[in-house]
Design an enzyme around this catalytic site. Structure first.
Site, PDB file in Angstrom:
ATOM      1  N   SER A 143     -10.021  -3.866   0.921  1.00  0.00           N
ATOM      2  CA  SER A 143      -9.089  -3.074   1.721  1.00  0.00           C
ATOM      3  C   SER A 143      -9.243  -1.599   1.394  1.00  0.00           C
ATOM      4  CB  SER A 143      -7.652  -3.553   1.505  1.00  0.00           C
ATOM      5  OG  SER A 143      -6.791  -3.009   2.479  1.00  0.00           O
ATOM      6  N   ASN A 144      -8.272  -0.800   1.788  1.00  0.00           N
ATOM      7  CA  ASN A 144      -8.326   0.630   1.502  1.00  0.00           C
ATOM      8  C   ASN A 144      -6.917   1.175   1.308  1.00  0.00           C
ATOM      9  OD1 ASN A 144      -7.250   1.736   4.096  1.00  0.00           O
ATOM     10  ND2 ASN A 144      -9.007   0.603   4.893  1.00  0.00           N
ATOM     11  N   HIS A 145      -6.837   2.446   0.916  1.00  0.00           N
ATOM     12  CA  HIS A 145      -5.565   3.013   0.463  1.00  0.00           C
ATOM     13  C   HIS A 145      -4.632   3.491   1.564  1.00  0.00           C
ATOM     14  CE1 HIS A 145      -6.422   2.761  -3.790  1.00  0.00           C
ATOM     15  NE2 HIS A 145      -7.637   3.225  -3.565  1.00  0.00           N
ATOM     16  N   SER A 146      -4.909   3.155   2.825  1.00  0.00           N
ATOM     17  CA  SER A 146      -4.005   3.612   3.889  1.00  0.00           C
ATOM     18  C   SER A 146      -2.617   3.008   3.711  1.00  0.00           C
ATOM     19  CB  SER A 146      -4.572   3.203   5.249  1.00  0.00           C
ATOM     20  OG  SER A 146      -3.616   3.455   6.257  1.00  0.00           O
TER      21      SER A 146
ATOM     22  N   ALA B 145      -6.917   2.832   9.256  1.00  0.00           N
ATOM     23  CA  ALA B 145      -8.109   2.952   8.414  1.00  0.00           C
ATOM     24  C   ALA B 145      -8.808   1.597   8.461  1.00  0.00           C
ATOM     25  CB  ALA B 145      -7.716   3.329   6.993  1.00  0.00           C
TER      26      ALA B 145
END
Lengths: 229, 229
Positions: free
Chosen positions: B39-42, B106
């Site tokens: 995943s990502n930090h959005s 994101a």
């Protein structure tokens, strides 16, 4: 009767008064670059419930927590970390005066070998990433010279009992609590859970219940085994 | 004066009355196995603020959202998704009657080629995973026969302006809003942000502000460009 009515009824017996309990909870995040990471579905709810139950049983509780959206239980000393390496460091710096260690965090087993300093551009149709094993926090705690009473967790999607017993033995744990995360009624995102708890020559099955309730039962069981250890 | 005092003062002009706006927000999660994901930090905050601002400007807003811990803004139709493929499907099924598309999510650029049905066991010291490109939601929307007015986002850690202009052109967007996520005062986990907005032969820089405030400025700018399009 007057005296007993003054005792808060949500307080379990002070079985852990003066005992230092170190607990890990939540997922870890393994950075791939400044934007992307690898993680898992742990909500931290079980670990936080255990921290609350241990604190209410009179323990001095330190909670080493991965990134979660949960309130810190009252009287619990919370230490925030992100990666498995961070969590390993935090645990090792708090473990020396701890009597019971409960590793409830869903620690990422692997981390990327190379972490990009800048966001990786998607120029290629395929991307291959190589991961290396993270330090094994549970095993490292259990093999310490003056190891605390060490309780592990196993979140499995199949052969839950076999994997749990294998992990208990291989990591030289005192206890292991296993749950079947393939069952969507319990586990990661749910408020409920069920646990099968194993120790050397014994086991107990804690039926499906709210995680808060289950945490109290687990802390009672840990207290019993810790004291007879 | 009596009439004007009856107009809620947090309501921006009804510049988008009757306009259908489709917005994506948050991260996506790409499953590796039932337990692990990429995943990502959005945080989804920017996309949710834009949905709120568009709704307050009179638009009919549909918000396709990745996994976030945010409340749905009033009067916004929220569709929850997890992976980039799910998000692509949800967008494509809502895009036909949409006038403005704002891709603020994101979206993970890559997903694992093979998704384990069971939790991957950590038997090996190294693990190699191969990822393949996800569908490009923004580009797919912009190249539709009757494409909506399409606004993209670029979250970069370096060369922000160059990457944004390249993306505007390559994906045939009407506008692109770029931010520098390497600046920790703004971006992912922050309540503040700053945006550089580019379109064909023009640009405007929206200074650092609360994401809610910035969303109103961005919606005003989008409305102006959409109407002159």
């Amino acid at each position: 009767e007057i005296v007993s009515s003054l005792i808060p009824n949500n307080k379990i017996e002070d079985g852990l008064a003066g005992v230092n309990v170190l607990i890990t909870a939540g997922p870890t995040r393994e950075a791939i670059d400044p934007v992307r990471f690898l993680s898992n579905h742990s909500s931290g709810k079980m670990g936080y419930a255990i921290a609350k139950a241990a604190s209410q049983a009179g323990a001095n509780v330190t909670l080493v927590s991965g990134p979660v959206s949960l309130q810190t239980p009252t009287d619990v000393n919370r230490v925030d970390v992100s990666s498995a390496s961070d969590m390993h460091k935090a645990v090792m710096s708090h473990v020396s005066d701890c009597d019971i260690f409960i590793g409830c965090a869903a620690v990422a087993d692997y981390r990327p070998v190379n972490v990009g300093e800048q966001k990786i551009k998607k120029d290629n149709n395929e991307l291959t990433l190589t991961f290396t094993k993270n330090p094994d926090i549970l095993a490292d705690v259990a093999k310490l010279d003056h190891a605390p009473f060490t309780v592990g967790f196993a979140a499995e999607t199949q052969n839950v009992r076999d994997y749990a017993l294998k992990k208990l033995k291989a990591k030289r744990l005192n206890m292991i609590a296993a749950n079947d995360v393939s069952n969507k009624d319990i586990g990661f995102d749910s408020d409920k859970n069920a646990l099968s708890v194993f120790w050397n020559n014994g086991e107990e099955h804690l039926a499906i219940a709210d995680k808060e309730q289950l945490a109290f039962s687990l802390i009672e069981l840990i207290t019993k085994k810790y004291k007879s250890n």
